[in-house]
Each structure stands twice: as structure tokens, then as C-alpha cells.
Design an enzyme around this catalytic site. Structure first.
Site, PDB file in Angstrom:
ATOM      1  N   SER A 100     -55.631-118.787  -7.273  1.00  0.00           N
ATOM      2  CA  SER A 100     -55.336-117.944  -8.345  1.00  0.00           C
ATOM      3  C   SER A 100     -54.298-116.708  -7.397  1.00  0.00           C
ATOM      4  CB  SER A 100     -56.486-117.274  -8.941  1.00  0.00           C
ATOM      5  OG  SER A 100     -56.202-116.387  -9.860  1.00  0.00           O
ATOM      6  N   ASP A 223     -56.035-123.962 -18.597  1.00  0.00           N
ATOM      7  CA  ASP A 223     -56.125-122.899 -18.079  1.00  0.00           C
ATOM      8  C   ASP A 223     -55.461-121.684 -18.581  1.00  0.00           C
ATOM      9  OD1 ASP A 223     -56.699-120.712 -16.056  1.00  0.00           O
ATOM     10  OD2 ASP A 223     -55.820-121.829 -14.432  1.00  0.00           O
ATOM     11  N   HIS A 251     -60.119-122.408 -14.733  1.00  0.00           N
ATOM     12  CA  HIS A 251     -59.351-121.824 -13.721  1.00  0.00           C
ATOM     13  C   HIS A 251     -59.989-122.197 -12.275  1.00  0.00           C
ATOM     14  CE1 HIS A 251     -56.357-118.809 -12.346  1.00  0.00           C
ATOM     15  NE2 HIS A 251     -57.277-118.169 -11.932  1.00  0.00           N
TER      16      HIS A 251
END
Length: 269
Positions: A100, A223, A251
Site C-alpha cells: 500500500s 481492490d 487489499h
């Protein structure tokens, strides 16, 4: 190790596992999480690699007293921390696995110290979360992001509880969402609020052409934080990059699909 290096290692709760003479795998966690989120992924590499884990300041077991709002008012402050950890340990030839927001933090660190990095693996990364109607689909309107930030500001713990299942994307495995929620709940609230703004309002697109490190982009087909067009954008704007779409939802590939992610990392590390 010098006193300054000791302080940096303590600040970021750095752990070095395995033989330091072996290829280095460094794992950077995502928003609201910590290094322990990688526990399903690191085990297969402990005999073949030197595994480096750390927590960003304000997360996990980091030294909260080191948190400086001005330093961490952009992703550059976190990237500087990564470089300082690398220099403190004398690391080189690093494969940096960033989940991320850590994907862009790792990219910034690689721009600053390209000699230290051999490979980037970006897992669910995004250079910009807000749509640019003229040229970019990030997945969120500015209104969407403002509402998300307002929810975090007004009731972070309530937001964490309600969002963990949607972010994890595994309704048949609620224990994974519970694990994510426990990480969110363990993050300092004030840090979480600022880190959310830094994360979701960042625009790293202009830095992508500066990345010279070979990059593997790992995406989920489902996602909503980093939708597939974001991965395609990264592939098209990172020279020498490859996009790998895994068959998992949500995610958090390192939680819901660790075996697939291990295979991806092993293919380049």
C-alpha cells in the site's frame, strides 16, 4: 554500531532475521498496520535471505516519542527513515516489499539511494488515490477522500471497526478482518489521523519516472483502495516494471493470499 544507528534501530523497532550475508528482503507495512502483518510471508525466506522488518514511527512497536508532525507531513519523511535504517545496518542489494502506502515510500527511498536497491515489489500500491478527471483514475473522488478523512478524524476506532472487513475482502474468513482491526486499533490515533491525510492526499505520479529500480507490481483484481487501472498506470510509468494480477480479493495479499505473494517475491528476490 554507533549510538545514532542504535537510536534509529530502536526508533523503528527494526528486526533483522536470518544471515546478513544472504540477499536482503526488507518489508514495509501499510497504513494502520505494523511489521507483524508480514508473519505469513517471511517464514519461507528465513533460510535463504536476510529478512529486515520495521515499524514506521507511530505504528507497531516504534518509539512514539520520535514522532515529529513536521517530519511526517509527507511521505518523504517516512522514506528518509527507510534510508536511515538501511544506512544504519549497512544494507545493499535490497529487495524492498512495500504494501500500500509503503510502495510509494519504498520508491522514494530507491530514488534517493538507488545503489542500495536491487528490486521493488509494490503490493496494492497507488501513486494517487484521488481521480484526476483529465488523465488518471485513482478510484476515489476528492469528495470520497474528504468523507473518509472526516470519518477517521471524528471516530478513528469506529472507522477501523467498520472498514476492516471491506478492506480485507474475505467475508468467508472473518478472522482476517479481526486481525486487521486489531492492528488499526493498536495504532496511535493522532498519528493515524495525520498519516491518513498524508497517504490519501499524496500525489507521487511525478516521481515515477525517477525510479530506476526494477519493479514488480502486485495487484488484486478486486481492490477498491488500489483498483486494477492504478496497477496498469504504475506499469506504464515505471520503466522496467511488470504487473502481476493475483487471484485474491481485497487489499491485503500478504494476509489473505500469502502463498501467491511468496511465489511472486521469490521470482524476483
Amino acid at each position: 554500531m554507533t549510538h545514532t544507528a542504535d537510536r534509529i534501530i530502536q526508533r523503528n523497532a527494526v528486526q533483522v532475521l536470518g544471515d546478513r550475508e544472504k540477499p536482503v528482503l526488507m518489508f514495509g507495512h501499510g497504513y494502520g498496520c505494523g511489521q507483524t502483518m508480514w508473519h505469513r510471508v517471511i517464514q519461507p525466506f528465513l533460510e535463504t535471505h536476510c529478512v529486515v522488518l520495521f515499524d514506521y514511527v507511530g505504528s507497531g512497536r516504534s518509539d512514539l516519542s520520535a514522532y515529529d508532525r513536521s517530519r511526517y507531513d509527507s511521505l518523504h519523511g517516512y522514506a528518509t527513515d527507510v534510508v536511515e535504517v538501511i544506512d544504519s545496518l549497512g544494507l545493499s542489494g535490497i529487495t524492498f516489499v512495500g504494501h500500500s502506502v509503503s510502495g510509494m515510500i519504498g520508491a522514494l527511498a530507491a530514488i534517493e539511494r538507488p545503489d542500495a536497491f536491487a528490486q521493488l515489489v509494490l503490493v496494492g500500491a497507488s501513486p494517487r488515490y484521488v481521480d484526476d478527471p483529465t488523465e488518471y483514475a485513482g478510484g476515489f473522488s476528492r469528495e470520497d477522500v474528504d468523507q473518509l478523512l472526516d470519518a477517521i478524524d471524528s471516530n478513528y476506532l469506529g472507522w477501523a471497526e467498520s472498514m476492516a472487513p471491506a478492506l480485507m475482502g474475505t467475508p468467508d474468513r472473518p478472522e482476517l478482518a479481526d486481525e486487521l482491526h486489531s492492528h488499526f486499533a493498536g495504532t496511535n490515533v493522532d498519528v493515524a489521523k495525520q498519516f491518513a491525510r498524508v497517504t490519501f492526499l499524496s500525489d507521487m505520479r511525478r516521481y515515477l519516472p525517477l525510479v530506476t529500480t526494477p519493479t514488480l507490481i502486485v495487484q488484486s483484481p478486486n481492490d477498491f483502495i488500489a483498483p486494477l487501472p492504478v496497477g496498469e498506470y504504475l506499469r506504464d510509468h515505471l520503466a522496467g516494471s511488470e504487473l502481476k494480477v493475483l487471484e485474491f480479493n481485497g487489499h491485503y495479499a500478504h494476509v489473505s493470499s500469502p502463498d501467491e505473494l511468496v511465489s511472486c517475491i521469490a521470482s524476483v528476490a
